[in-house]
Design a protein around this motif. Structure first.
Motif, PDB file in Angstrom:
ATOM      1  N   ALA A   6       1.414  -1.500   0.063  1.00  0.00           N
ATOM      2  CA  ALA A   6      -0.051  -0.205   0.049  1.00  0.00           C
ATOM      3  C   ALA A   6       1.065   1.526   0.028  1.00  0.00           C
ATOM      4  O   ALA A   6       2.202   0.961   0.612  1.00  0.00           O
ATOM      5  N   LEU A   8       0.895   5.418   0.890  1.00  0.00           N
ATOM      6  CA  LEU A   8       0.266   6.676   1.129  1.00  0.00           C
ATOM      7  C   LEU A   8       0.699   7.606   0.143  1.00  0.00           C
ATOM      8  O   LEU A   8       2.410   8.566   0.808  1.00  0.00           O
ATOM      9  N   HIS A   9       0.273   9.283  -0.087  1.00  0.00           N
ATOM     10  CA  HIS A   9       0.465   9.729  -1.169  1.00  0.00           C
ATOM     11  C   HIS A   9       0.603  11.292  -0.136  1.00  0.00           C
ATOM     12  O   HIS A   9      -0.306  11.244   0.366  1.00  0.00           O
ATOM     13  N   ARG A  68       5.245  10.168  -1.336  1.00  0.00           N
ATOM     14  CA  ARG A  68       4.468   8.928  -0.574  1.00  0.00           C
ATOM     15  C   ARG A  68       5.622   8.006   0.183  1.00  0.00           C
ATOM     16  O   ARG A  68       6.290   7.780   0.561  1.00  0.00           O
ATOM     17  N   ASP A  70       5.415   4.120   0.895  1.00  0.00           N
ATOM     18  CA  ASP A  70       5.187   2.413   0.903  1.00  0.00           C
ATOM     19  C   ASP A  70       5.839   1.805   2.029  1.00  0.00           C
ATOM     20  O   ASP A  70       6.539   2.263   2.845  1.00  0.00           O
ATOM     21  N   HIS A  91      -6.193  -1.913   4.662  1.00  0.00           N
ATOM     22  CA  HIS A  91      -6.919  -0.962   4.385  1.00  0.00           C
ATOM     23  C   HIS A  91      -7.785  -0.525   5.876  1.00  0.00           C
ATOM     24  O   HIS A  91      -7.242   0.832   6.049  1.00  0.00           O
ATOM     25  N   ILE A  94      -4.833   0.405   7.900  1.00  0.00           N
ATOM     26  CA  ILE A  94      -3.935   1.993   7.567  1.00  0.00           C
ATOM     27  C   ILE A  94      -4.924   3.035   7.637  1.00  0.00           C
ATOM     28  O   ILE A  94      -4.691   3.914   8.400  1.00  0.00           O
ATOM     29  N   ALA A  95      -5.853   2.801   6.599  1.00  0.00           N
ATOM     30  CA  ALA A  95      -7.095   4.012   7.438  1.00  0.00           C
ATOM     31  C   ALA A  95      -7.590   3.561   8.974  1.00  0.00           C
ATOM     32  O   ALA A  95      -7.795   5.342   9.656  1.00  0.00           O
ATOM     33  N   HIS A  98      -4.632   6.711   9.679  1.00  0.00           N
ATOM     34  CA  HIS A  98      -4.037   7.460   9.277  1.00  0.00           C
ATOM     35  C   HIS A  98      -5.920   8.309  10.293  1.00  0.00           C
ATOM     36  O   HIS A  98      -5.068  10.084  10.303  1.00  0.00           O
ATOM     37  N   TYR A 108      -0.258  13.265   5.215  1.00  0.00           N
ATOM     38  CA  TYR A 108      -1.026  12.256   3.794  1.00  0.00           C
ATOM     39  C   TYR A 108      -2.470  12.631   3.175  1.00  0.00           C
ATOM     40  O   TYR A 108      -3.032  12.662   4.171  1.00  0.00           O
ATOM     41  N   GLN A 109      -2.986  12.053   2.329  1.00  0.00           N
ATOM     42  CA  GLN A 109      -3.766  12.297   1.661  1.00  0.00           C
ATOM     43  C   GLN A 109      -4.821  10.774   2.438  1.00  0.00           C
ATOM     44  O   GLN A 109      -3.860   9.294   2.721  1.00  0.00           O
ATOM     45  N   PRO A 111      -5.927   7.051   3.074  1.00  0.00           N
ATOM     46  CA  PRO A 111      -5.825   5.790   1.930  1.00  0.00           C
ATOM     47  C   PRO A 111      -7.533   5.634   0.983  1.00  0.00           C
ATOM     48  O   PRO A 111      -8.207   5.664   1.572  1.00  0.00           O
TER      49      PRO A 111
END
Length: 116
Positions: A6, A8-9, A68, A70, A91, A94-95, A98, A108-109, A111
């Motif tokens: 995944a 994160l940008h 990003r 990685d 996901h 990670i969400a 975040h 970061y934006q 996910p």
């Protein structure tokens, strides 16, 4: 064990700031001048801090790139017939990290859901 990639940008320094957080020169400088090893350690620590036993998290590898970070997320394998798929589990983890971390929300934006 299942391994999921995944990313994160990064938010652009001129981009929108999440609601409830002030934008300023310090935040913009933080994104532009982040120590790569320190950034990777921070992301790893946030994800471990917000992991739950049922996530099945075994290991996380993080590498910082210019636009990003990685992630390789290692999850304990489960029976796919009785549990959500591995991509969804990664996901959700990670969400959750975040959403719970002001640092990650600022840097970061959000996910993207699997399949996007």
């Amino acid at each position: 064990m299942d391994v999921i990639y995944a990313a994160l940008h990064r938010r652009q320094s001129a981009g929108p700031v999440p609601s409830g957080e002030a934008a300023g020169a310090a935040e913009a400088a933080e994104v532009a001048e982040v120590d790569k090893a320190g950034e990777a350690a921070e992301v790893r620590a946030v994800l471990w801090a917000h992991a739950r036993p049922d996530d099945g998290l075994q290991h996380i590898t993080v590498r910082s790139e210019a636009d990003r970070v990685d992630l390789l997320v290692y999850l304990a394998s489960r029976d796919p017939a009785v549990d959500q798929d591995t991509l969804s589990r990664a996901h959700v983890l990670i969400a959750r990290g975040h959403q719970a971390s002001p640092l990650m929300r600022r840097r970061y934006q959000p996910p993207a859901p699997p399949g996007c």
